[in-house]
Design a protein around this motif. Sequence first.
Motif, PDB file in Angstrom:
ATOM      1  N   CYS A   1      21.074 -50.526   2.103  1.00 20.02           N
ATOM      2  CA  CYS A   1      19.876 -49.679   2.089  1.00 20.02           C
ATOM      3  C   CYS A   1      18.606 -50.511   1.976  1.00 20.02           C
ATOM      4  O   CYS A   1      17.584 -50.206   2.618  1.00 20.02           O
ATOM      5  CB  CYS A   1      19.946 -48.687   0.935  1.00 20.02           C
ATOM      6  SG  CYS A   1      21.119 -47.339   1.184  1.00 20.02           S
TER       7      CYS A   1
ATOM      8  N   ALA B   1      18.018 -48.008  11.229  1.00 26.04           N
ATOM      9  CA  ALA B   1      18.598 -46.743  10.792  1.00 26.04           C
ATOM     10  C   ALA B   1      19.887 -47.018  10.018  1.00 26.04           C
ATOM     11  O   ALA B   1      20.536 -48.051  10.211  1.00 26.04           O
ATOM     12  CB  ALA B   1      18.889 -45.856  12.003  1.00 26.04           C
ATOM     13  N   ILE B   2      20.255 -46.088   9.154  1.00 22.20           N
ATOM     14  CA  ILE B   2      21.487 -46.207   8.383  1.00 22.20           C
ATOM     15  C   ILE B   2      22.057 -44.817   8.156  1.00 22.20           C
ATOM     16  O   ILE B   2      21.314 -43.851   7.937  1.00 22.20           O
ATOM     17  CB  ILE B   2      21.230 -46.929   7.038  1.00 22.20           C
ATOM     18  CG1 ILE B   2      22.540 -47.176   6.295  1.00 22.20           C
ATOM     19  CG2 ILE B   2      20.228 -46.160   6.177  1.00 22.20           C
ATOM     20  CD1 ILE B   2      22.378 -48.072   5.075  1.00 22.20           C
ATOM     21  N   GLU B   3      23.372 -44.697   8.270  1.00 24.49           N
ATOM     22  CA  GLU B   3      24.035 -43.415   8.028  1.00 24.49           C
ATOM     23  C   GLU B   3      24.603 -43.410   6.613  1.00 24.49           C
ATOM     24  O   GLU B   3      25.304 -44.332   6.202  1.00 24.49           O
ATOM     25  CB  GLU B   3      25.146 -43.183   9.049  1.00 24.49           C
ATOM     26  CG  GLU B   3      24.631 -42.992  10.463  1.00 24.49           C
ATOM     27  CD  GLU B   3      25.744 -42.607  11.439  1.00 24.49           C
ATOM     28  OE1 GLU B   3      26.929 -42.628  11.028  1.00 24.49           O
ATOM     29  OE2 GLU B   3      25.423 -42.292  12.601  1.00 24.49           O
ATOM     30  N   LEU B   4      24.293 -42.329   5.873  1.00 26.33           N
ATOM     31  CA  LEU B   4      24.673 -42.221   4.475  1.00 26.33           C
ATOM     32  C   LEU B   4      25.347 -40.885   4.197  1.00 26.33           C
ATOM     33  O   LEU B   4      25.218 -39.942   4.984  1.00 26.33           O
ATOM     34  CB  LEU B   4      23.417 -42.338   3.587  1.00 26.33           C
ATOM     35  CG  LEU B   4      22.583 -43.610   3.776  1.00 26.33           C
ATOM     36  CD1 LEU B   4      21.178 -43.408   3.235  1.00 26.33           C
ATOM     37  CD2 LEU B   4      23.269 -44.780   3.100  1.00 26.33           C
ATOM     38  N   THR B   5      26.066 -40.810   3.094  1.00 31.62           N
ATOM     39  CA  THR B   5      26.588 -39.511   2.660  1.00 31.62           C
ATOM     40  C   THR B   5      25.426 -38.665   2.137  1.00 31.62           C
ATOM     41  O   THR B   5      24.277 -39.112   2.120  1.00 31.62           O
ATOM     42  CB  THR B   5      27.626 -39.683   1.540  1.00 31.62           C
ATOM     43  OG1 THR B   5      26.966 -40.143   0.349  1.00 31.62           O
ATOM     44  CG2 THR B   5      28.720 -40.665   1.950  1.00 31.62           C
ATOM     45  N   SER B   6      25.720 -37.482   1.661  1.00 31.56           N
ATOM     46  CA  SER B   6      24.664 -36.623   1.125  1.00 31.56           C
ATOM     47  C   SER B   6      24.084 -37.163  -0.183  1.00 31.56           C
ATOM     48  O   SER B   6      23.022 -36.714  -0.625  1.00 31.56           O
ATOM     49  CB  SER B   6      25.214 -35.207   0.893  1.00 31.56           C
ATOM     50  OG  SER B   6      25.590 -34.625   2.119  1.00 31.56           O
TER      51      SER B   6
ATOM     52  N   ARG C   1      21.529 -40.135  -4.272  1.00 33.95           N
ATOM     53  CA  ARG C   1      20.355 -39.806  -3.455  1.00 33.95           C
ATOM     54  C   ARG C   1      19.068 -40.331  -4.109  1.00 33.95           C
ATOM     55  O   ARG C   1      18.181 -40.862  -3.438  1.00 33.95           O
ATOM     56  CB  ARG C   1      20.281 -38.295  -3.270  1.00 33.95           C
ATOM     57  CG  ARG C   1      19.072 -37.798  -2.503  1.00 33.95           C
ATOM     58  CD  ARG C   1      19.052 -36.284  -2.463  1.00 33.95           C
ATOM     59  NE  ARG C   1      20.110 -35.766  -1.615  1.00 33.95           N
ATOM     60  CZ  ARG C   1      19.939 -35.433  -0.340  1.00 33.95           C
ATOM     61  NH1 ARG C   1      18.745 -35.579   0.224  1.00 33.95           N
ATOM     62  NH2 ARG C   1      20.936 -34.959   0.367  1.00 33.95           N
TER      63      ARG C   1
ATOM     64  N   GLU D   1      16.373 -40.310   6.221  1.00 31.04           N
ATOM     65  CA  GLU D   1      16.822 -39.497   7.355  1.00 31.04           C
ATOM     66  C   GLU D   1      18.325 -39.642   7.580  1.00 31.04           C
ATOM     67  O   GLU D   1      18.949 -38.797   8.224  1.00 31.04           O
ATOM     68  CB  GLU D   1      16.068 -39.899   8.622  1.00 31.04           C
ATOM     69  CG  GLU D   1      14.568 -39.681   8.534  1.00 31.04           C
ATOM     70  CD  GLU D   1      13.817 -40.295   9.707  1.00 31.04           C
ATOM     71  OE1 GLU D   1      14.492 -40.807  10.646  1.00 31.04           O
ATOM     72  OE2 GLU D   1      12.574 -40.289   9.686  1.00 31.04           O
ATOM     73  N   GLY D   2      18.909 -40.700   7.040  1.00 32.75           N
ATOM     74  CA  GLY D   2      20.344 -40.930   7.208  1.00 32.75           C
ATOM     75  C   GLY D   2      21.214 -40.185   6.222  1.00 32.75           C
ATOM     76  O   GLY D   2      22.446 -40.140   6.378  1.00 32.75           O
TER      77      GLY D   2
ATOM     78  N   LYS E   1      24.584 -37.881   7.043  1.00 27.62           N
ATOM     79  CA  LYS E   1      25.128 -38.182   8.374  1.00 27.62           C
ATOM     80  C   LYS E   1      26.515 -38.814   8.322  1.00 27.62           C
ATOM     81  O   LYS E   1      27.150 -38.980   9.355  1.00 27.62           O
ATOM     82  CB  LYS E   1      24.162 -39.102   9.136  1.00 27.62           C
ATOM     83  CG  LYS E   1      22.853 -38.402   9.520  1.00 27.62           C
ATOM     84  CD  LYS E   1      22.002 -39.257  10.428  1.00 27.62           C
ATOM     85  CE  LYS E   1      20.753 -38.477  10.881  1.00 27.62           C
ATOM     86  NZ  LYS E   1      19.916 -39.293  11.793  1.00 27.62           N
ATOM     87  N   ARG E   2      26.957 -39.160   7.127  1.00 24.54           N
ATOM     88  CA  ARG E   2      28.291 -39.752   6.970  1.00 24.54           C
ATOM     89  C   ARG E   2      29.100 -38.889   6.008  1.00 24.54           C
ATOM     90  O   ARG E   2      28.605 -38.529   4.933  1.00 24.54           O
ATOM     91  CB  ARG E   2      28.191 -41.173   6.427  1.00 24.54           C
ATOM     92  CG  ARG E   2      29.543 -41.786   6.094  1.00 24.54           C
ATOM     93  CD  ARG E   2      29.412 -43.194   5.566  1.00 24.54           C
ATOM     94  NE  ARG E   2      28.967 -44.121   6.604  1.00 24.54           N
ATOM     95  CZ  ARG E   2      28.840 -45.423   6.408  1.00 24.54           C
ATOM     96  NH1 ARG E   2      29.092 -45.955   5.224  1.00 24.54           N
ATOM     97  NH2 ARG E   2      28.437 -46.199   7.403  1.00 24.54           N
TER      98      ARG E   2
END
Length: 310
Positions: A184, A193-198, A239, A256-257, A260-261
């Motif tokens: 991060c 960009a990076i995809e993260l859990t909620s 978060r 924003e990510g 997304k995971r």
Amino acid sequence: MKRAIVTGATSLIGIALIQKLLEEGREVYAITRPGSTRKKDVLKLKPTAFIEAELDELDRIELLSDSCEVLFHIGWSSDFPEPRFNLQGQLQNVTYAEKALDLAHRYGCGSFLSIGSQAECGRIDGCITPDTPSHPENAYAIAKTVASAKLQSKCETFGMRFCWPRLLSTYGPYDRAHTLVMQCTRASLTGQAIELTSGEQIWDYIYVGDVAHAIYCIAEQGKHGKKYPIGSGCARSLRSYIKEIAEVAGGMHILEGLGKRPYADGQVMNLLADLSELTSDTGFSCKTDFRTGIQKTVRYMKEQDSELRL
């Protein structure tokens, strides 16, 4: 404690611990695997001696001194496929830890400290305490659990004090690039960009300098066999940690990510250390808040990588 041995000297925790020991005026024999790319980082600290050896050679090392008081076994190999789930590979680490204990015994150490993990406890809803039972769910956790039992038994045979703190989530300079905090932070600094859990997990992050301080306090005053959890004692949502990284590193786009995971199978949703016994037994308290720790981590990353934006 006048003189200490540290294995895994070039690791995240090893470097911070050596720095802490030297600041406290202790002599340090730093041991790391041959060819480590971080050798120069340890040598800058000016330990008493720097020794290169593989983990399976620990019991054959010859030091420059006749005796030491404490051996800190930080080394733990992951140089095999799928280290989290590779039981054969992980159980090699148990053998290596026993070799480290043999080295400690040979040099007259009265105490042996190695690092456990919250993973030994499995998924629990409440706080991790020194009495939380082991419930390992993967090969890494199984090996840590086995190592703890074997090392304590062997320490008692040798008449040595055994310390096995269980570490929660650590971050800071020299952390591995694939960890969430480092990913991060780098994404924030580079604009990637990076995809993260909620990010609904409730976790307890602790800065590596505070980890080193906790380990030092346990080595000085911790009780034999007590499995102190090491964390900040102040858990919050993942978060909120990610948001603070974005604010400090100037990369709000990473938010924003979030979502997304998907969560991984067996996702740990709650990690919180109960520090009450660690504090009462040793006087430890966490000194570095998360924002300050991230500021230090950002400075380190910029020093290491000239391509990161200012």
